[in-house]
Design an enzyme around this catalytic site. Structure first.
Site, PDB file in Angstrom:
ATOM      1  N   ASP A  56     -36.288 -38.356  31.853  1.00 56.23           N
ATOM      2  CA  ASP A  56     -36.270 -39.684  31.910  1.00 56.23           C
ATOM      3  C   ASP A  56     -34.969 -40.591  31.701  1.00 56.23           C
ATOM      4  OD1 ASP A  56     -38.826 -39.204  32.528  1.00 56.23           O
ATOM      5  OD2 ASP A  56     -39.706 -39.650  30.329  1.00 56.23           O
ATOM      6  N   ASP A  77     -45.383 -31.970  33.305  1.00 55.67           N
ATOM      7  CA  ASP A  77     -44.622 -32.731  32.669  1.00 55.67           C
ATOM      8  C   ASP A  77     -45.337 -32.550  31.153  1.00 55.67           C
ATOM      9  OD1 ASP A  77     -42.879 -34.888  32.251  1.00 55.67           O
ATOM     10  OD2 ASP A  77     -44.237 -36.590  32.925  1.00 55.67           O
ATOM     11  N   GLU A  79     -42.029 -29.868  26.705  1.00 53.28           N
ATOM     12  CA  GLU A  79     -41.286 -29.267  25.622  1.00 53.28           C
ATOM     13  C   GLU A  79     -42.068 -28.459  24.466  1.00 53.28           C
ATOM     14  OE1 GLU A  79     -39.903 -32.320  28.043  1.00 53.28           O
ATOM     15  OE2 GLU A  79     -41.573 -32.468  26.472  1.00 53.28           O
TER      16      GLU A  79
END
Length: 819
Positions: A481, A408, A411
Site C-alpha cells: 500500500d 491479500d 503477512e
C-alpha cells in the site's frame, strides 16, 4: 508462548556450550553427514553450486524447509580427510570443515566466500531426549569481507546495499510508505553478496538479520524456532548465481500471456453494474484491457463485518456467473481478492469452526481477536483440514469462471503471538515460529489445488507476502500500500530489483500509488504509468476516492497515456520472452544495471534506473516539473528508443524529457521483436512481426531470441509445444550478417510462416545489396507500390533505418547486407 531472543541475547545465553565437536562421518553421492557430540550436521548438494547445511542436534524440534522445492540433483563429490579437517568438494564449491570445534568455510574456485563462525547457536539447551523435543530460538553468524556489498532481506527502502543494517524478519504491513522503510510486507531471510554468493536461511520464523550493524564484519541471523539450516549458493556472475539458486529452490512457472496485459483495479468495484461499466469504458475508448480485479465488495457491501463470507453478495452482484462469462468472452479475466481472516460476524464463521479451519489459541479453542475489519479468526493454512476447506472455496469460484486468485493481508497483517498452528509431523507451534512462512504456505495450497482440479490452467496467484522459495508456486507479489505521492514512486525500482534477485520476477507496484492523496495529480499519475510499461504487471490500483483507471481522467491524460499502453502491447513478443527466460533461469524481468558491469561499484548502488530485459535501459522520472533527467549509462553505445539518437555510455548523462517521454534507451546490438497494437492479448499473434536490430560498429557479435507458444498450455516447454526463434548478428566493416534458427516443436496457432519486417537502426550508410539466403532483395524508394508478400527493402532516411520485408519460415537461415 515462547520468548524471542535477539542475536546478542542468543549468543550470550549459549556462549558457555556453543562449541560442537566432530565424532564421525559418512558420505554419499551428494551428501556428507557428520555426527558430532550434539547430534548430526548434514551437507547436501542440490546442484554443483548450491549446498544446504542442516544442523540436527538431538532433542531440537525443527520445521520443514521453505527454500528447497526440488530433489537434490546427482552431484559427484569428493572428500579428503586429515586428523583435524574434512574437505568436501563438488565441481564448483569446496567446503572446508574444521573438526574441533566445528567450523565451516566455503570456497568457490579457490576464493573464500564466507565462513560459518560458530555453528548453530541455541538460546536454550535441547531437550534430553526425542520424546521431549522442543523448538528453541536459534542463530548463526558468518564472516564478511571488508569490501563486499549485500543485497536482499526482502522489501525495504534502504538503498541497494543493505550492509550495516539490522533488519527485523517479520512480514508486516507498512501502509502509506514512501522514501524510507526498514520493515515491510515481504521479508526474505537471506542476502546476495557482491562477491557472487548467496547466503539463505531456510527458516520461516520471526527473526532478525544483522548485516554488519553490531559487528562490522559479521553477519548474524536469529530466529524464534523454525529450521536450523542455511543454503550457500555460488556463481561466476549474478545471472549464474540466480540460476543456480532457482535450480535448487524451484523455478517460477510461466504464467499465461494475459498476465502481461492491462488491468482495471481499484479498492473497489461495489456492484456488478459498476464492474461492467468500467470494462465497457475501456472498450469505448479503445484502450487495451485484459483483466479486472475485484476487491472485497464482491462478498459484502461494507469494508467491515463481511470478511470471510467468500461468496458473491447477490444484492450487488446478482448474476456473477454471467458477468464472468461475458468478461471472458470479451477477453477480460476476473481476479477476486481473498483474505485469510474469517470474521465471527461472517456467514462462514461456524462452517469454518466446524471444519477445523480456524487457528487455535492456547486454550485449544478457535483464536479470535479484533482488527480493523472486525472480530476475527485466522485460517490455519498449515493444517491439512483447513487448507482443504479453504481450497474448496477457491475451487468453486474458479469453476464459476474466475480467472485468478488475489491473496491479500497474508503477512498475516494481524497475527497474535499466542496463535497456535498445526504443522503435520510436528504438531502445534506458535505464530512466531511460522509467521514468515504463512503467505508461502497459502500460495502453495492454491497452486496445489490448481494442479489437482484445474491441471490445464496456468495459475494466477497474486500475494502480498511470502518467503524464500515462494516463487516456485507462481506467486505474483506487489509492493503493498504505497503512498500516492512522488515519494511513493521513488523507491519502486529499488523494491523491484531487490526482490527480482531472489526469483520474484513478477514483483510490481500499484501504478499511480494506492494510499491517500487529496487531489488527483495528473503528472504523477502519468509518470507512474509510463514507468509501468516496463514493469512486470501493468496494474493501476488505488483507493477509490481518486480513480486509478486512466479512462476516468479526461482526454488529455488518456491521449498522453494511449501510446504508452499501446507500446506495452506492441512489446508482447519481447515481454513474453522475458517471462520465458524468467521461468527457465530465474532471470528477472527488471534487472540491475550492474548486470552489465559487475565490477562497477557505482552501478551496484544504482536504484533509480534499471534494465528491462537485455535490451532496454529505463529511467523513470520521479520528480515533478523537470525538463531533463539524469541517466547512469553503463559503458557502451546506447540509442534513444524514441528519437534514435546514438549516445556513448560510461557516464551520467542528462536526457531531455517532456510530459510525453521518460528516458528509454536501447543497448547497441539488441534485438527487439514487436507486433501491432491490440486491445486484448487474446488477439495476439506473431504472423506479422517486426524485429528491430540496433546495429553499431562497436558491437561485432550479438544474439537475441523470441519465445512463442499458445500462451495458455501448462508446461508448454516440457511438452515441446513451443517455438524459440534465435537471432544472431555479425558486424564486419562492409557487411552485416543476420542468422536465424529455430528450436522447439509445434503448438496451437503456430504460424507456418511469419511476415517479418526487419528494421535496422543506425544506418548511416546505405547498403548496396541485400540477400536473403543468397537471393537478391531489391532496395526500393516507395514500398507501398509493391505487391504484398514481395521481398523488398527500403530506407527511412529521416530515422536512419533500413526496413527489409521478408518471410520468416523454418527454412529462413541468413540475411546479408553489403555496404
Amino acid at each position: 508462548m515462547r520468548i524471542f531472543f535477539s542475536v546478542c541475547a542468543l549468543l550470550a545465553v549459549f556462549s558457555l556450550n556453543a562449541a560442537e565437536h566432530y565424532q564421525s562421518h559418512r558420505v554419499t553421492e551428494n551428501q556428507l553427514v557428520v555426527t558430532t557430540d550434539r547430534g548430526k550436521v548434514s551437507l547436501t548438494f542440490y546442484n554443483n553450486a548450491a549446498v544446504e547445511v542442516w544442523y540436527q542436534p538431538e532433542g531440537l524440534l525443527q520445521l520443514p524447509s521453505v527454500i528447497l522445492g526440488t530433489s537434490p540433483q546427482p552431484v559427484q563429490v569428493t572428500l579428503k580427510q586429515t586428523a583435524d579437517s574434512l574437505t568436501l568438494q563438488s565441481p564448483v564449491l569446496t567446503i572446508a570443515l574444521q573438526k574441533s570445534p566445528l567450523a565451516l568455510r566455503f570456497y568457490h574456485q579457490g576464493q573464500l566466500l564466507t565462513e560459518d563462525l560458530n555453528g548453530l547457536q541455541l538460546a536454550s539447551a535441547p531437550a534430553a531426549n526425542v520424546s521431549e523435543a522442543a523448538t528453541a530460538a536459534l542463530g548463526f553468524s558468518f564472516r564478511l569481507a571488508a569490501d563486499e556489498k549485500l543485497f536482499g532481506a526482502g522489501q525495504r527502502v534502504l538503498g541497494m546495499d543493505r550492509r550495516g543494517h539490522k533488519l527485523p524478519l517479520y512480514n508486516k504491513a507498512h501502509y502509506g510508505y514512501s522514501t524510507e522503510s526498514n520493515q515491510m510486507y515481504f521479508s526474505l531471510a537471506g542476502v546476495m553478496s557482491s562477491n557472487n554468493y548467496m547466503l539463505l536461511f531456510d527458516n520461516g520464523a520471526t527473526g532478525e538479520l544483522d548485516l554488519g550493524h553490531t559487528e562490522a564484519n559479521t553477519l548474524a541471523f536469529s530466529a524464534q524456532g523454525g529450521r536450523a539450516a542455511y543454503v550457500v549458493v555460488a556463481g561466476n556472475n549474478t545471472p549464474e548465481l540466480i540460476d543456480n539458486y532457482i535450480q535448487a529452490s524451484g523455478k517460477p512457472p510461466l504464467p499465461a500471456r494475459w498476465t502481461l496485459g492491462n488491468y482495471a483495479s481499484r479498492f473497489g468495484y461495489r456492484t456488478e453494474a459498476e464492474a461492467r461499466a468500467v470494462v465497457q469504458k475501456f472498450r469505448d475508448l479503445k484502450l487495451a484491457l485484459d483483466a479486472i480485479v475485484i476487491d472485497l465488495y464482491w462478498f459484502g457491501p461494507d469494508i467491515q463485518g463481511h470478511m470471510g463470507n467468500l461468496a458473491w453478495d447477490k444484492q450487488a452482484f446478482p448474476n456473477p456467473e454471467q458477468m464472468l462469462a461475458d468478461f471472458s468472452a470479451d477477453g477480460v479475466h476476473t481476479i477476486l481478492v481473498t483474505e485469510p481472516f474469517v470474521l465471527t460476524s461472517s456467514k462462514r464463521w461456524q462452517e469454518a469452526v466446524d471444519a477445523g479451519a480456524i487457528a487455535l489459541g492456547p486454550d485449544g479453542a478457535p483464536k479470535t481477536f479484533d482488527f480493523y475489519f472486525g472480530n476475527t479468526g485466522l485460517i490455519d493454512v498449515f493444517k491439512p483440514e483447513a487448507a482443504n476447506w479453504f481450497w474448496q472455496i477457491y475451487r468453486g469460484l474458479l469453476a464459476q469462471g474466475v480467472g485468478g486468485v488475489w491473496g491479500d493481508l497474508g503477512e498475516p497483517e494481524v497475527h497474535p503471538a499466542d496463535t497456535q498452528h498445526y504443522v503435520p509431523g510436528i504438531g502445534s507451534v506458535s505464530a512466531d515460529e511460522v509467521h514468515n512462512a504463512y503467505g508461502h504456505r497459502w500460495a502453495e495450497l492454491v497452486q496445489q489445488g490448481y494442479q489437482q482440479d484445474f491441471p490445464a490452467q496456468r495459475p494466477f496467484i497474486m500475494m502480498r507476502a511470502g518467503s524464500l522459495g515462494s516463487q516456485r508456486f507462481g506467486m505474483v507479489p506487489w509492493t503493498g500500500d504505497v503512498d500516492r505521492s512522488w515519494g511513493g514512486l521513488k523507491p519502486q525500482v529499488e523494491l523491484a530489483l531487490q526482490m527480482g534477485l531472489f526469483g520474484f520476477g513478477w514483483i510490481h507496484s500499484d501504478l499511480g500509488g494506492f494510499a491517500g492523496g487529496e487531489e488527483f495529480d495528473p503528472e504523477l499519475y502519468i509518470r507512474w504509468l509510463q514507468y509501468g510499461v516496463f514493469q512486470p504487471v501493468y496494474r493501476p490500483h488505488a483507493q477509490e476516492h481518486i480513480a486509478p483507471e486512466p479512462v476516468f481522467h479526461g482526454s488529455e491524460v488518456v491521449e498522453t497515456l494511449r501510446p504508452w499502453l499501446e507500446l506495452r502491447y506492441r512489446l508482447l513478443p519481447y515481454n513474453y520472452t522475458l517471462a520465458y527466460q524468467h521461468s527457465q533461469t530465474g532471470m528477472p524481468l527488471m534487472r540491475p544495471l550492474f548486470f552489465l558491469d559487475e565490477q562497477n561499484l557505482a552501478l551496484r548502488d544504482e536504484a533509480n534506473s534499471y534494465l528491462w530485459g537485455d535490451a532496454f535501459l529505463v529511467a523513470p522520472v520521479t520528480e515533478p516539473g523537470v525538463r531533463s533527467w539524469p541517466v547512469h549509462l553503463p559503458k557502451g553505445v546506447w540509442f534513444d528508443f524514441f528519437t534514435g539518437e546514438r549516445i556513448e555510455g560510461g557516464a551520467v548523462v542528462e536526457r531531455p524529457v517532456t510530459l510525453d517521454t521518460i528516458p528509454v534507451l536501447v543497448k547497441a546490438g539488441s534485438f527487439i521483436p514487436m507486433t501491432d497494437a491490440i486491445e486484448r492479448t487474446r488477439d495476439y499473434h506473431s504472423k506479422a512481426l517486426t524485429l528491430h536490430y540496433y546495429a553499431d560498429a562497436s558491437v561485432s557479435e550479438s544474439q537475441g531470441e523470441l519465445f512463442e507458444d499458445d500462451g495458455v498450455t501448462v508446461d508448454a516447454v516440457a511438452k515441446g509445444q513451443y517455438e524459440l526463434l534465435r537471432f544472431a548478428a555479425s558486424q564486419q566493416q562492409k557487411q552485416l550478417t543476420l542468422n536465424f534458427s529455430r528450436e522447439g516443436g509445434d503448438y496451437t496457432g503456430r504460424p507456418a510462416s511469419r511476415d517479418l519486417t526487419l528494421v535496422l537502426h543506425n544506418q548511416r550508410g546505405k547498403a548496396r545489396k541485400v540477400y536473403l539466403d543468397g537471393r537478391y532483395i531489391p532496395i526500393v524508394a516507395q514500398p507501398q507500390r509493391f505487391a504484398r508478400g514481395q521481398n523488398i527493402a527500403w530506407y527511412d532516411k529521416a530515422n536512419k533505418q533500413l526496413h527489409i520485408k521478408v518471410p520468416l519460415t523454418a527454412e529462413t537461415k541468413q540475411l546479408q547486407l553489403r555496404y
